[in-house]
Design an enzyme around this catalytic site. Sequence first.
Site, mmCIF file in Angstrom:
data_model
loop_
_atom_site.group_PDB
_atom_site.id
_atom_site.type_symbol
_atom_site.label_atom_id
_atom_site.label_comp_id
_atom_site.label_asym_id
_atom_site.label_seq_id
_atom_site.Cartn_x
_atom_site.Cartn_y
_atom_site.Cartn_z
ATOM 1 N N GLU A 1 22.986 8.681 -28.618
ATOM 2 C CA GLU A 1 22.849 7.237 -28.864
ATOM 3 C C GLU A 1 22.477 6.908 -30.244
ATOM 4 O O GLU A 1 21.890 7.539 -30.897
ATOM 5 C CB GLU A 1 21.708 6.737 -27.752
ATOM 6 C CG GLU A 1 22.143 6.915 -26.408
ATOM 7 C CD GLU A 1 20.939 6.012 -25.348
ATOM 8 O OE1 GLU A 1 20.012 5.779 -25.959
ATOM 9 O OE2 GLU A 1 21.092 6.593 -24.480
ATOM 10 N N CYS B 1 19.061 3.285 -36.103
ATOM 11 C CA CYS B 1 18.359 4.430 -35.619
ATOM 12 C C CYS B 1 19.304 5.391 -35.380
ATOM 13 O O CYS B 1 19.983 5.359 -34.525
ATOM 14 C CB CYS B 1 17.360 4.068 -34.499
ATOM 15 S SG CYS B 1 16.639 5.774 -34.224
ATOM 16 N N CYS C 1 17.608 18.631 -29.187
ATOM 17 C CA CYS C 1 16.825 19.018 -30.171
ATOM 18 C C CYS C 1 16.237 20.419 -29.615
ATOM 19 O O CYS C 1 15.711 20.498 -28.568
ATOM 20 C CB CYS C 1 15.630 18.139 -30.652
ATOM 21 S SG CYS C 1 14.533 18.649 -31.823
ATOM 22 N N CYS D 1 9.182 19.373 -28.624
ATOM 23 C CA CYS D 1 7.686 18.411 -28.880
ATOM 24 C C CYS D 1 7.370 17.966 -27.520
ATOM 25 O O CYS D 1 8.332 17.529 -26.902
ATOM 26 C CB CYS D 1 7.779 17.247 -29.791
ATOM 27 S SG CYS D 1 7.904 17.841 -31.380
ATOM 28 N N CYS E 1 8.445 14.290 -26.072
ATOM 29 C CA CYS E 1 9.573 13.857 -26.351
ATOM 30 C C CYS E 1 10.852 14.131 -25.429
ATOM 31 O O CYS E 1 10.999 15.195 -25.275
ATOM 32 C CB CYS E 1 9.933 14.462 -27.612
ATOM 33 S SG CYS E 1 11.786 13.665 -28.446
ATOM 34 N N CYS F 1 13.761 5.251 -30.681
ATOM 35 C CA CYS F 1 13.542 5.868 -31.643
ATOM 36 C C CYS F 1 12.469 6.948 -31.055
ATOM 37 O O CYS F 1 11.337 6.850 -30.831
ATOM 38 C CB CYS F 1 12.602 5.208 -32.957
ATOM 39 S SG CYS F 1 13.640 4.460 -33.808
HETATM 40 N N1 SAH Z 1 13.064 15.039 -35.028
HETATM 41 C C1 SAH Z 1 12.490 13.982 -35.792
HETATM 42 C C2 SAH Z 1 13.088 12.664 -35.790
HETATM 43 C C3 SAH Z 1 13.620 12.039 -34.274
HETATM 44 S S1 SAH Z 1 12.106 11.735 -33.368
HETATM 45 C C4 SAH Z 1 10.935 13.667 -35.805
HETATM 46 O O1 SAH Z 1 10.448 14.403 -34.848
HETATM 47 O O2 SAH Z 1 10.700 13.348 -36.537
HETATM 48 C C5 SAH Z 1 11.648 10.056 -34.024
HETATM 49 C C6 SAH Z 1 9.990 9.693 -33.740
HETATM 50 O O3 SAH Z 1 9.941 9.395 -32.533
HETATM 51 C C7 SAH Z 1 9.184 10.630 -34.219
HETATM 52 O O4 SAH Z 1 8.131 10.382 -35.116
HETATM 53 C C8 SAH Z 1 8.734 11.526 -32.695
HETATM 54 O O5 SAH Z 1 7.784 12.035 -32.710
HETATM 55 C C9 SAH Z 1 8.635 9.994 -32.122
HETATM 56 N N2 SAH Z 1 8.857 10.265 -30.584
HETATM 57 C C10 SAH Z 1 9.374 11.127 -29.828
HETATM 58 N N3 SAH Z 1 9.379 10.970 -28.553
HETATM 59 C C11 SAH Z 1 8.422 9.851 -28.282
HETATM 60 C C12 SAH Z 1 7.976 9.011 -27.353
HETATM 61 N N4 SAH Z 1 8.072 9.726 -26.012
HETATM 62 N N5 SAH Z 1 7.402 8.087 -27.522
HETATM 63 C C13 SAH Z 1 7.116 7.414 -28.759
HETATM 64 N N6 SAH Z 1 7.538 8.111 -29.897
HETATM 65 C C14 SAH Z 1 8.277 9.351 -29.439
HETATM 66 FE FE1 SF4 Z 2 12.903 17.083 -31.824
HETATM 67 FE FE2 SF4 Z 2 11.748 15.158 -30.465
HETATM 68 FE FE3 SF4 Z 2 10.327 17.025 -31.696
HETATM 69 FE FE4 SF4 Z 2 11.674 14.827 -33.003
HETATM 70 S S1 SF4 Z 2 10.076 14.555 -31.647
HETATM 71 S S2 SF4 Z 2 11.554 17.355 -33.518
HETATM 72 S S3 SF4 Z 2 13.605 15.050 -31.870
HETATM 73 S S4 SF4 Z 2 11.560 17.233 -29.954
#
Ligand code: SAH
Ligand code: SF4
Length: 404
Positions: A109, A127, A134, A138, A141, A366
């Site tokens: 997306e 975005c 990924c 995390c 996420c 995002c």
């Molecule tokens: N992988 C990269 C970029 C994609 S994630 C990274 O981790 O920076 C983009 C942002 O969204 C990151 O700061 C991530 O931690 C945040 N993010 C991920 N899951 C989220 C969620 N459920 N609610 C709010 N922010 C989230």
């Molecule tokens: Fe991957 Fe989501 Fe962690 Fe970004 S926040 S590194 S997209 S698992």
Amino acid sequence: MTTDPTTEPAASPSTQAKPSLTNLLGMDIDLLKTFFSSIGEKPFRAQQLIKWIHQFGVTDFEQMDNLPKTLRAKLSEIACIEPPKVAHKEFSSDGTRKWVFDVGGSMVETVLIPAEDSKADGRKTLCISSQVGCALDCQFCSTGKQGFARDLTASEIIGQLWVANQSYMQHLPHTERTRTVTNVVMMGMGEPLLNFEPLVASLNLMLSDHAYGMSKRRVTVSTSGIVPKIYELSRRVDVALALSLHAPNDELRDWLVPINKKYPLSELMAAAHDYIDTNERSKKHVTIEYVMLGGVNDTNQHAHELVRLLEGLPCKVNLIPFNPFEFAEFERSPADRIEQFAKIISSDGIVCTTRKTRGDDIDAACGQLAGQVADRTRRAQNWKDKTRGKAPQKPRSNDIFHRS
Ligand code: SAH
Ligand code: SF4
């Protein structure tokens, strides 16, 4: 069949039996110059071609009337300009646009968010995703929970910008087309620094005057902290950096952002300082992203710890209220908790903003993108097992998108 030279090896003699077209969409100026030299053409054709592709949105070589006819015919034989396939698009009445791309069976997306603020001078932020899923898992996420399928090619990364930009202009004659998207954040699906060469080629195109001509402050790479690649990025291309920190100490971060076990906070902070020091004038600060997870990382003590960690680093802190997703085991911090946390950060003189939640769908753009990943990881299978048989997610009542 198409090939993308930033990610795919040259075809071996046995696979050359079938004619394959080289996709030129993801090539930056240097790659295109090399391409033209390799087919016995003058390298300056690269500038002309990039303008046709990225500014005029033309994908048919025959229409490129400042290229000699013989060259146009030759290009049609061996190359193509192929953006990723749009599986679905939704344009909302508030200006937000969302595309779902079919990248060979998996979906990624891309979301475009126009600034609400009238003073923002028509800012439109896109975005962009860098991977299908990924691998970094995390805890908070949804992309991470889907597992990893594959890297996107440079054509698929820059293709998201190409499609978004052209969506405003396809009705115009090509000579009247301009660049509409003003800002890019690499905050979609995936970890951009783990897909490095396609990322760099795409960033080069975003910054190039022959292509999108974006200001380097308006292109942001967000990373969970792939330390060696942060050093490399600052030496390859000049863009803004956002660090997904989310915890002020290693114990908590090891759990929330598991890549921290490989690259702990001391190494990450050193890389952030280096990023500022390299090319200092253009990189005034790094952005620190901090997702607010109720009762997990949002106490006053965490805020004070964060202030100490960031001491001496030119930075801005962006607090992101957690976006819940199906079966997520966290809650968003209450508004007054976020406010208190922000106060502590700001009282130390650090600029601290809180990302606005314009309905869950917008923030979902995002970090919470819900592309479908044809995943290959055990983790993703576990996630599916865990969720199997449970009731489907209720549609969000504040769904701001309608189908176009
Ligand atoms: N992988 C990269 C970029 C994609 S994630 C990274 O981790 O920076 C983009 C942002 O969204 C990151 O700061 C991530 O931690 C945040 N993010 C991920 N899951 C989220 C969620 N459920 N609610 C709010 N922010 C989230
Ligand atoms: Fe991957 Fe989501 Fe962690 Fe970004 S926040 S590194 S997209 S698992």
